[in-house]
Design an enzyme around this catalytic site. Structure first.
Site, short mmCIF file in Angstrom:
data_model
loop_
_atom_site.label_atom_id
_atom_site.label_comp_id
_atom_site.label_asym_id
_atom_site.label_seq_id
_atom_site.Cartn_x
_atom_site.Cartn_y
_atom_site.Cartn_z
N ILE A 102 43.14 112.30 92.46
CA ILE A 102 43.63 112.98 93.65
C ILE A 102 42.42 113.58 94.36
O ILE A 102 41.43 113.95 93.71
CB ILE A 102 44.66 114.08 93.27
CG1 ILE A 102 45.27 114.73 94.53
CG2 ILE A 102 44.01 115.15 92.41
CD1 ILE A 102 46.14 113.82 95.32
N CYS A 103 42.49 113.63 95.68
CA CYS A 103 41.45 114.25 96.48
C CYS A 103 40.09 113.62 96.14
O CYS A 103 40.01 112.41 95.97
CB CYS A 103 41.48 115.77 96.24
SG CYS A 103 40.70 116.77 97.51
N THR A 104 39.05 114.42 96.00
CA THR A 104 37.72 113.86 95.75
C THR A 104 37.50 113.45 94.30
O THR A 104 36.40 113.03 93.95
CB THR A 104 36.62 114.83 96.19
OG1 THR A 104 36.79 116.08 95.51
CG2 THR A 104 36.66 115.04 97.69
N THR A 122 41.32 109.45 99.61
CA THR A 122 40.79 110.71 99.12
C THR A 122 41.06 111.77 100.18
O THR A 122 41.75 111.51 101.17
CB THR A 122 39.27 110.60 98.83
OG1 THR A 122 38.81 111.81 98.22
CG2 THR A 122 38.47 110.34 100.09
#
Length: 203
Positions: A102-104, A122
């Site tokens: 998830i995300c970065t 991302t």
């Protein structure tokens, strides 16, 4: 199913919490057999990006022994991706059935080579950082390409968790989990390789 939640200094706790809340319902509802999870880190205790401390269950375990490995994001991923000791550990997850971020956290999967030739997403602030690691960066809440599933920024962690629940079980199960979480935004029954919902264009 054995799940590894990867923890590290500077991570964003919401990235973990949304996915964790959704996916662990698999065990509570007995929707899959033998669901267990382990909090894994490169040290006994980590501190998130706002000072919250969390203890790990296992320090530098072989991630290849798990069925699903989850990588949260946080500003520290921008430097961790160049930390060879940390990345050597991440690469032990190379052959797991499901690699999830998830995300970065996608930057960690990308730097490890997990996203080569694949589509991924991302946090929108890191699209340019992710681009060299994958075939295409997709603007979406959740993107699945083969055995990798990536989520967008922070709150998309909930959508990512619900997507995994549906992917691993049924539409009926994810609707049950969604109801228990009182989360009305996920659109069940829409599994596909590139999964976008509630965009401004209705995608």
């Amino acid at each position: 199913m054995k799940i590894a939640f990867v923890l590290f200094d500077g991570m964003t706790s919401m990235d973990l919490a949304g996915f964790y809340e959704a996916v662990t319902w698999l065990a509570i509802l007995k929707a899959k057999e033998n669901v267990s999870w382990t909090f894994c880190a490169d040290r006994p205790e980590i501190t998130d990006d706002r000072g919250l401390k969390m203890k790990s269950d296992a320090v530098l375990p072989n991630l290849g022994e798990f069925d699903l490995v989850f990588f949260p994001g946080g500003l520290s991923t921008r430097t961790l991706r160049f930390d060879e000791d940390f990345m050597s550990w991440v690469r032990t997850a190379e052959l797991v059935p499901y690699a999830i971020s998830i995300c970065t956290g996608a930057l960690l999967m990308g730097a490890a080579g997990f996203l080569n030739g694949k589509r991924a997403t991302t946090n929108s602030s890191a699209y340019d950082l992710l681009a060299p690691y994958c075939a295409e960066v997709i603007s979406a809440r959740v993107v699945r390409d083969g055995n990798t599933v990536t989520g967008a920024g922070v709150t998309a962690s909930i959508d990512l968790g619900l997507y995994l629940v549906e992917m691993l079980t049924t539409k009926e199960t994810v609707l049950q989990v969604q109801q228990k979480m009182e989360y009305p935004y996920y659109k069940a029954g829409n599994l596909r390789d590139v999964y976008m919902h509630y965009s401004s264009k209705g995608g």
